[in-house]
Design a protein around this motif. Structure first.
Motif, PDB file in Angstrom:
ATOM      1  N   CYS A 140       0.840  -1.192   0.000  1.00 51.53           N
ATOM      2  CA  CYS A 140       0.000   0.000   0.000  1.00 51.53           C
ATOM      3  C   CYS A 140       0.881   1.251   0.000  1.00 51.53           C
ATOM      4  O   CYS A 140       1.976   1.242   0.572  1.00 51.53           O
ATOM      5  CB  CYS A 140      -0.912   0.036   1.222  1.00 51.53           C
ATOM      6  N   VAL A 141       0.385   2.302  -0.580  1.00 54.42           N
ATOM      7  CA  VAL A 141       1.104   3.574  -0.597  1.00 54.42           C
ATOM      8  C   VAL A 141       1.103   4.171   0.806  1.00 54.42           C
ATOM      9  O   VAL A 141       0.061   4.262   1.453  1.00 54.42           O
ATOM     10  CB  VAL A 141       0.462   4.559  -1.594  1.00 54.42           C
ATOM     11  N   ILE A 142       2.275   4.569   1.290  1.00 49.83           N
ATOM     12  CA  ILE A 142       2.382   5.176   2.625  1.00 49.83           C
ATOM     13  C   ILE A 142       2.813   6.631   2.565  1.00 49.83           C
ATOM     14  O   ILE A 142       2.721   7.345   3.573  1.00 49.83           O
ATOM     15  CB  ILE A 142       3.356   4.393   3.524  1.00 49.83           C
ATOM     16  N   ALA A 143       3.332   7.083   1.416  1.00 51.86           N
ATOM     17  CA  ALA A 143       3.795   8.471   1.316  1.00 51.86           C
ATOM     18  C   ALA A 143       4.001   8.818  -0.144  1.00 51.86           C
ATOM     19  O   ALA A 143       4.170   7.929  -0.994  1.00 51.86           O
ATOM     20  CB  ALA A 143       5.098   8.669   2.090  1.00 51.86           C
ATOM     21  N   ASP A 144       3.992  10.126  -0.419  1.00 54.61           N
ATOM     22  CA  ASP A 144       4.409  10.558  -1.751  1.00 54.61           C
ATOM     23  C   ASP A 144       5.926  10.702  -1.744  1.00 54.61           C
ATOM     24  O   ASP A 144       6.560  10.837  -0.704  1.00 54.61           O
ATOM     25  CB  ASP A 144       3.733  11.870  -2.150  1.00 54.61           C
ATOM     26  N   ILE A 145       6.521  10.681  -2.911  1.00 55.43           N
ATOM     27  CA  ILE A 145       7.974  10.642  -3.008  1.00 55.43           C
ATOM     28  C   ILE A 145       8.628  11.910  -2.464  1.00 55.43           C
ATOM     29  O   ILE A 145       9.721  11.860  -1.887  1.00 55.43           O
ATOM     30  CB  ILE A 145       8.415  10.378  -4.470  1.00 55.43           C
ATOM     31  N   ASP A 146       7.965  13.060  -2.583  1.00 57.45           N
ATOM     32  CA  ASP A 146       8.550  14.304  -2.075  1.00 57.45           C
ATOM     33  C   ASP A 146       8.590  14.321  -0.545  1.00 57.45           C
ATOM     34  O   ASP A 146       9.570  14.771   0.051  1.00 57.45           O
ATOM     35  CB  ASP A 146       7.780  15.512  -2.602  1.00 57.45           C
ATOM     36  N   SER A 147       7.531  13.833   0.088  1.00 59.37           N
ATOM     37  CA  SER A 147       7.520  13.756   1.553  1.00 59.37           C
ATOM     38  C   SER A 147       8.597  12.794   2.045  1.00 59.37           C
ATOM     39  O   SER A 147       9.272  13.050   3.050  1.00 59.37           O
ATOM     40  CB  SER A 147       6.151  13.287   2.059  1.00 59.37           C
ATOM     41  N   TYR A 148       8.746  11.697   1.339  1.00 61.41           N
ATOM     42  CA  TYR A 148       9.763  10.717   1.715  1.00 61.41           C
ATOM     43  C   TYR A 148      11.162  11.298   1.545  1.00 61.41           C
ATOM     44  O   TYR A 148      12.054  11.047   2.367  1.00 61.41           O
ATOM     45  CB  TYR A 148       9.597   9.466   0.867  1.00 61.41           C
ATOM     46  N   LEU A 149      11.356  12.095   0.496  1.00 66.34           N
ATOM     47  CA  LEU A 149      12.646  12.764   0.288  1.00 66.34           C
ATOM     48  C   LEU A 149      12.988  13.655   1.476  1.00 66.34           C
ATOM     49  O   LEU A 149      14.114  13.616   1.993  1.00 66.34           O
ATOM     50  CB  LEU A 149      12.612  13.589  -0.994  1.00 66.34           C
ATOM     51  N   GLU A 150      12.054  14.442   1.932  1.00 68.98           N
ATOM     52  CA  GLU A 150      12.309  15.330   3.068  1.00 68.98           C
ATOM     53  C   GLU A 150      12.602  14.525   4.331  1.00 68.98           C
ATOM     54  O   GLU A 150      13.479  14.898   5.133  1.00 68.98           O
ATOM     55  CB  GLU A 150      11.109  16.261   3.290  1.00 68.98           C
ATOM     56  N   LYS A 151      11.906  13.425   4.515  1.00 68.70           N
ATOM     57  CA  LYS A 151      12.164  12.561   5.664  1.00 68.70           C
ATOM     58  C   LYS A 151      13.580  11.999   5.605  1.00 68.70           C
ATOM     59  O   LYS A 151      14.296  11.971   6.613  1.00 68.70           O
ATOM     60  CB  LYS A 151      11.142  11.426   5.683  1.00 68.70           C
ATOM     61  N   ARG A 152      14.007  11.562   4.430  1.00 68.85           N
ATOM     62  CA  ARG A 152      15.342  11.002   4.274  1.00 68.85           C
ATOM     63  C   ARG A 152      16.414  12.082   4.455  1.00 68.85           C
ATOM     64  O   ARG A 152      17.460  11.837   5.064  1.00 68.85           O
ATOM     65  CB  ARG A 152      15.488  10.342   2.899  1.00 68.85           C
ATOM     66  N   ARG A 153      16.176  13.272   3.939  1.00 67.32           N
ATOM     67  CA  ARG A 153      17.136  14.363   4.132  1.00 67.32           C
ATOM     68  C   ARG A 153      17.302  14.678   5.618  1.00 67.32           C
ATOM     69  O   ARG A 153      18.416  14.884   6.096  1.00 67.32           O
ATOM     70  CB  ARG A 153      16.674  15.609   3.385  1.00 67.32           C
ATOM     71  N   ALA A 154      16.199  14.702   6.337  1.00 69.04           N
ATOM     72  CA  ALA A 154      16.231  15.045   7.762  1.00 69.04           C
ATOM     73  C   ALA A 154      16.964  13.990   8.585  1.00 69.04           C
ATOM     74  O   ALA A 154      17.477  14.294   9.668  1.00 69.04           O
ATOM     75  CB  ALA A 154      14.810  15.218   8.283  1.00 69.04           C
ATOM     76  N   ALA A 155      17.030  12.775   8.095  1.00 65.91           N
ATOM     77  CA  ALA A 155      17.645  11.685   8.862  1.00 65.91           C
ATOM     78  C   ALA A 155      19.132  11.506   8.579  1.00 65.91           C
ATOM     79  O   ALA A 155      19.775  10.637   9.195  1.00 65.91           O
ATOM     80  CB  ALA A 155      16.905  10.383   8.562  1.00 65.91           C
ATOM     81  N   GLN A 156      19.702  12.307   7.686  1.00 67.98           N
ATOM     82  CA  GLN A 156      21.064  12.047   7.240  1.00 67.98           C
ATOM     83  C   GLN A 156      22.104  12.054   8.360  1.00 67.98           C
ATOM     84  O   GLN A 156      22.917  11.137   8.489  1.00 67.98           O
ATOM     85  CB  GLN A 156      21.458  13.054   6.156  1.00 67.98           C
ATOM     86  N   VAL A 157      22.103  13.079   9.196  1.00 70.29           N
ATOM     87  CA  VAL A 157      23.128  13.167  10.238  1.00 70.29           C
ATOM     88  C   VAL A 157      22.939  12.073  11.277  1.00 70.29           C
ATOM     89  O   VAL A 157      23.911  11.443  11.726  1.00 70.29           O
ATOM     90  CB  VAL A 157      23.135  14.560  10.893  1.00 70.29           C
ATOM     91  N   ASP A 158      21.710  11.799  11.670  1.00 75.41           N
ATOM     92  CA  ASP A 158      21.454  10.751  12.648  1.00 75.41           C
ATOM     93  C   ASP A 158      21.918   9.382  12.126  1.00 75.41           C
ATOM     94  O   ASP A 158      22.510   8.588  12.871  1.00 75.41           O
ATOM     95  CB  ASP A 158      19.965  10.689  12.993  1.00 75.41           C
ATOM     96  N   GLU A 159      21.670   9.114  10.864  1.00 74.25           N
ATOM     97  CA  GLU A 159      22.069   7.818  10.318  1.00 74.25           C
ATOM     98  C   GLU A 159      23.587   7.744  10.134  1.00 74.25           C
ATOM     99  O   GLU A 159      24.190   6.675  10.318  1.00 74.25           O
ATOM    100  CB  GLU A 159      21.325   7.541   9.020  1.00 74.25           C
ATOM    101  N   ALA A 160      24.213   8.878   9.789  1.00 76.03           N
ATOM    102  CA  ALA A 160      25.677   8.914   9.711  1.00 76.03           C
ATOM    103  C   ALA A 160      26.282   8.674  11.088  1.00 76.03           C
ATOM    104  O   ALA A 160      27.306   7.990  11.226  1.00 76.03           O
ATOM    105  CB  ALA A 160      26.142  10.250   9.144  1.00 76.03           C
ATOM    106  N   ALA A 161      25.636   9.217  12.125  1.00 74.61           N
ATOM    107  CA  ALA A 161      26.117   9.016  13.494  1.00 74.61           C
ATOM    108  C   ALA A 161      25.991   7.549  13.899  1.00 74.61           C
ATOM    109  O   ALA A 161      26.878   7.003  14.580  1.00 74.61           O
ATOM    110  CB  ALA A 161      25.337   9.902  14.463  1.00 74.61           C
TER     111      ALA A 161
END
Length: 245
Positions: A140-161
């Motif tokens: 099932c669809v859970i998000a549009d691709i633009d919303s998912y992009l922003e979520k992934r951008r926001a997680a970059q430093v935490d995931e690098a850590a």
């Protein structure tokens, strides 16, 4: 070709590697666009009973364990009980710029639009619209691709850590007192790599830019953004701080 490659080619035939498998599927009549990769072909099952019923676009990543079907044999139960022989056929069309996660299954009659992420382990029973992220069984669809992009951008430093923390606790280099090599952050280099230079500070960074055949687009966006950290050292310092909490 090395002896190892020769043995692998003999053992796996057209499933030796992605390019060989894609060429084989095309030779059967399957439509597959440029820059599409089938990872671990030996563990993927793409229906070749009617290969011309499958169309796969450009820049599609088909990961390990993916199954794509254009027919079913569930009617065997009806035949066993009632005697019926029933046809089963449905085309599969996958658009451009699609990622299909590990161990996903795409059933007959499904169309997946352009710019779609299919999460690992999904069972795709119905069509998925373009510019979306879809997961689950049934998928099932859970998000549009633009919303998912922003979520992934926001997680970059935490995931690098998280990556850094695991490296410093478990890697042999860290136990010897080493500094994490830049290439382990190849997917995160936009966070710290200076702009406006002719050469990247690590070859793996350019390799990342060249993925998906969109180097010019990535490079143009890279050059018009600012790194979050002024240097690699400042980046590591921030990761160290986050790991202490």
């Amino acid at each position: 070709m090395s002896l190892k490659d020769v043995i692998r080619k003999f053992a796996y035939g057209p499933k030796t590697d992605s390019s060989s498998y894609v060429a084989y599927l095309r030779s059967l009549g399957m439509v597959i666009g440029e820059n599409t990769t089938i990872y671990v072909p030996t563990k993927c099952q793409i229906d070749t009973t009617r290969p011309w019923m499958i169309e796969i676009g450009r820049n599609v990543s088909i990961t390990e364990g993916v199954t794509i079907l254009t027919h079913g044999y569930d009617w065997s139960v009806f035949k066993g009980k009632y005697g019926d022989v029933l046809g089963s056929a449905g085309h599969v069309r996958i658009g451009d710029n699609v990622f299909i996660g590990m161990n996903s299954t795409i059933l007959k009659g499904v169309e997946i639009g352009d710019n779609v992420v299919i999460g690992a382990g999904s069972v795709v029973t119905k069509s998925i619209p373009p510019d979306s992220v879809a997961v689950g069984n049934p998928c099932c669809v859970i998000a549009d691709i633009d919303s998912y992009l922003e979520k992934r951008r926001a997680a970059q430093v935490d995931e690098a850590a998280d990556l850094y923390d695991c490296w410093r606790r478990n890697s042999p280099e860290a136990r010897r007192g080493g500094v994490p090599p830049r290439e382990i952050f190849a997917e995160f280099f936009w966070l710290f790599e200076p702009r406006g230079k002719d050469v990247f500070s690590d070859p793996s960074f350019e390799a990342m830019q060249r993925l998906c055949g969109s180097f010019d687009q990535s490079q143009a966006l890279f050059e018009c953004t600012e790194p979050r950290f002024a240097s690699y050292e400042e980046f590591l310092s921030e990761l160290e701080k986050r790991c202490r909490h």
